[in-house]
Write an enzyme that holds these catalytic residues in place. Structure first.
Site, mmCIF file in Angstrom:
data_model
loop_
_atom_site.group_PDB
_atom_site.id
_atom_site.type_symbol
_atom_site.label_atom_id
_atom_site.label_comp_id
_atom_site.label_asym_id
_atom_site.label_seq_id
_atom_site.Cartn_x
_atom_site.Cartn_y
_atom_site.Cartn_z
ATOM 1 C CG ASP A 1 -1.695 1.230 1.418
ATOM 2 O OD1 ASP A 1 -2.433 1.597 0.491
ATOM 3 O OD2 ASP A 1 -1.558 1.877 2.480
ATOM 4 C CG ASP B 1 -1.759 7.649 0.755
ATOM 5 O OD1 ASP B 1 -1.696 8.874 0.864
ATOM 6 O OD2 ASP B 1 -1.831 7.059 -0.351
#
Length: 228
Positions: free
Chosen positions: A15, A17
């Site tokens: 991922d 953020d």
């Protein structure tokens, strides 16, 4: 399989953020620039962190619902949403990469994994135009073999399509792949795809402990991926 190191896998997906890069400050800044332009109250960064994970459109929807004391469905149906999105786009593109920072040891760990011939991919709900700006700003683009953004495919996390796309791209079986995220969305995505999920404890999980989502492993620091 050695559970203590990501070296045990052929493909590691991340991922963005809250996992690779701390982005909440500039997201909150762009969001508050937008709200101020609409003559609406601003929101504190801690609250913004609780909205991160579903893409920037949903971030704005949740903020508008909060300050307007209405439902997210009402905001999505509102004629003002498109104008607000245009405004947010301008502010976020100006801020993207300005106050965000990669978490400690991100570059070192990615370089280490690449040196061990492990394929590295990004699967994020952030739109591609912002993803590119962020990765370029922090010299991460060249460390990734594949980037799947929120608008790359017809679906986005927690749909497993992004992970399936990565598996197919590199010809890797699910049991030889690892997903690394920070939220319940990431855990659900990995579970839906049948791959292992390790989660960072420091990310943006809607204000909830990531351990509650029952990932296969919770990491306190990024360096734990490779034993740094």
């Amino acid at each position: 399989m050695n559970k203590t190191s990501a070296h045990a896998f052929d493909l590691v997906m991340f991922d963005l953020d809250g996992t690779l890069v701390a982005t909440a400050a500039e997201l909150a800044g762009a969001l508050n620039d937008t709200l101020t332009g609409l003559n609406l109250p601003v929101v504190e960064q801690l609250r913004v962190e609780g909205w991160v994970g579903h893409g920037t459109r949903e971030l704005l929807v949740r903020a508008l619902a909060w300050v307007g004391k209405t439902s997210t469905d009402a905001v999505r149906a509102s004629s003002t949403l498109i104008a607000a999105l245009v405004e947010f786009d301008l502010h976020y593109r100006n801020r993207c990469g300005s106050s965000s920072r990669p978490y400690p040891q991100v570059h070192e760990v990615l370089q280490d994994l690449r040196q061990h011939a492990i394929k590295l991919a990004l699967v994020t709900n952030k739109d591609a135009r912002y993803t590119r700006l962020l990765l370029n700003a922090h010299q991460l683009t060249g460390l990734l073999d594949l980037v799947v953004s929120g608008d790359t495919l017809p679906t986005r996390k927690p749909d497993p399509g992004g992970i399936f796309h990565c598996l197919a791209q590199f010809g890797v079986l699910p049991e030889r792949a690892l997903f690394v995220g920070d939220s319940s969305v990431d855990v659900a995505t990995a579970r839906n795809a049948g791959v292992r999920i390790w989660a960072m404890s420091y990310g943006y999980n809607m204000g909830q402990p990531i351990a509650d989502s029952k990932p296969d492993r919770v990491l306190q620091a990024f360096g734990e991926l490779t034993g740094h």
